[in-house]
Write a protein that holds these residues in place. Structure first.
Motif, PDB file in Angstrom:
ATOM      1  N   VAL A  35       1.023  -1.214   0.100  1.00 58.30           N
ATOM      2  CA  VAL A  35       0.021   0.018   0.069  1.00 58.30           C
ATOM      3  C   VAL A  35       0.966   1.312   0.026  1.00 58.30           C
ATOM      4  N   ASP A  36       2.156   1.255   0.404  1.00 54.93           N
ATOM      5  CA  ASP A  36       2.763   2.236   0.547  1.00 54.93           C
ATOM      6  C   ASP A  36       3.350   2.669  -0.798  1.00 54.93           C
ATOM      7  N   ALA A 176       2.242   5.758   2.364  1.00 54.39           N
ATOM      8  CA  ALA A 176       1.204   5.423   1.575  1.00 54.39           C
ATOM      9  C   ALA A 176       0.460   6.979   1.189  1.00 54.39           C
ATOM     10  N   TRP A 180      -5.210   7.055  -1.148  1.00 53.50           N
ATOM     11  CA  TRP A 180      -5.361   5.511  -0.879  1.00 53.50           C
ATOM     12  C   TRP A 180      -5.609   5.126   0.621  1.00 53.50           C
ATOM     13  N   LYS A 181      -4.853   5.863   1.742  1.00 56.92           N
ATOM     14  CA  LYS A 181      -5.005   5.780   3.107  1.00 56.92           C
ATOM     15  C   LYS A 181      -6.700   6.110   3.468  1.00 56.92           C
ATOM     16  N   SER A 182      -7.420   7.056   2.782  1.00 62.00           N
ATOM     17  CA  SER A 182      -8.777   7.305   3.233  1.00 62.00           C
ATOM     18  C   SER A 182      -9.609   6.385   2.432  1.00 62.00           C
ATOM     19  N   SER A 185      -9.178   2.816   4.471  1.00 67.83           N
ATOM     20  CA  SER A 185      -9.920   3.046   5.783  1.00 67.83           C
ATOM     21  C   SER A 185     -11.371   3.356   5.825  1.00 67.83           C
TER      22      SER A 185
END
Length: 276
Positions: A35-36, A176, A180-182, A185
């Motif tokens: 994901v990073d 990341a 993408w993090k949003s 999550s």
């Protein structure tokens, strides 16, 4: 004498500090996670390939689609194991409004990816070159590329490969992308096997901050679920009941939408202004 004592104290402190921090200095830097490495794009997607295959197989066989065997659960799992790819975990896809798109998947055995690439060379003209320290491969004459590392593989089709591979190879643990993090999550559709997420700038013109779409299928139908987060008040509410046209034997598709729009003066949402 006093100076000697100070020097001895300084040496003792320095040695103690070195011994204390040595374990941290020698500690290996953790590798970035998949994901990073994911690059930014207008549209992001998370796909559980095996679950999608299970859901889609019945429809493909029911409609006698060509090459349907290639989308079966057993075929995808077998090929993935043969190429050292992990399809138990999600595959991540991304696309831009200009048509460029790519996919990244976790690798469990990079040596098998290399063997698979050798097999492809028998049927496809593959040009390999170095991008920094990363070996990249152009498949055929089209703008289609493949690159892989110890635990990741990128397939990319488009004109922006250099910037994508730069982001991927320069990633580090915890780097990341914010979108993408949003997305990952996001609680809505978190259990779905195929989800598309977008903060596309064109959507913002309509007052939509975030859009989520989920696609599901069975043997006879394909359904699309959508979730829109607006920056403005929608100006309406859903009703539990309402008038509707009755279905009959010839009805194949039917949608009933019941909205409470009693407060019509509040219908100032940008979307409705574009529609009405």
């Amino acid at each position: 004498m006093f100076k000697k004592v100070l020097i001895l104290i300084a040496l003792a402190v320095g040695l103690g500090g070195f011994l204390f921090f040595r374990k941290y200095l020698n500690k290996p830097i953790p590798s970035p996670q998949l994901v990073d490495r994911l690059p930014e794009a207008d549209f992001l997607a998370r796909v559980y390939l095996l679950d999608v295959s299970k859901n889609a197989t019945d429809m493909l066989f029911y409609n006698k689609m060509p090459f349907r065997d290639m989308f079966s659960y057993d075929f995808i799992l077998g090929k993935a194991k043969g190429f050292g790819l992990d399809v138990q975990n999600p595959t991540y896809m991304f696309a831009d409004e200009n048509g460029n798109w790519g996919a990244m998947i976790k690798v469990v055995d990079s040596s098998k990816v290399g063997q698979g690439l050798l097999g492809l060379r028998k049927n496809i003209d593959i040009k390999s070159k170095l991008y920094g320290k990363q070996v990249t491969h152009q498949l055929g004459k089209d703008s289609t590329f493949l690159a892989y590392g110890k635990d990741w593989l990128l397939y990319y089709s488009g004109s922006d490969f250099d910037s994508k591979i730069k982001h991927i190879t320069e990633a580090y643990r915890g780097s990341a992308n914010a979108e993408w993090k949003s997305f990952l999550s996001e609680k809505n559709f978190s259990k779905e096997s195929l989800v598309v997420y977008s903060n596309w700038k064109r959507l913002k013109k309509y007052g939509v901050k975030t859009a989520l779409f989920s696609i599901q299928s069975d043997s006879v139908s394909l359904s699309l679920k959508a979730y829109l987060k607006s920056t403005e008040d929608w100006g309406f509410q859903l009703k539990d009941t309402g008038f509707a046209l009755s279905a009959n034997k010839e009805t194949t598709n039917k949608i009933d939408l019941h909205f409470d729009i009693t407060n019509r003066e509040n219908l100032k949402n940008t979307i409705f202004q574009k529609i009405l």
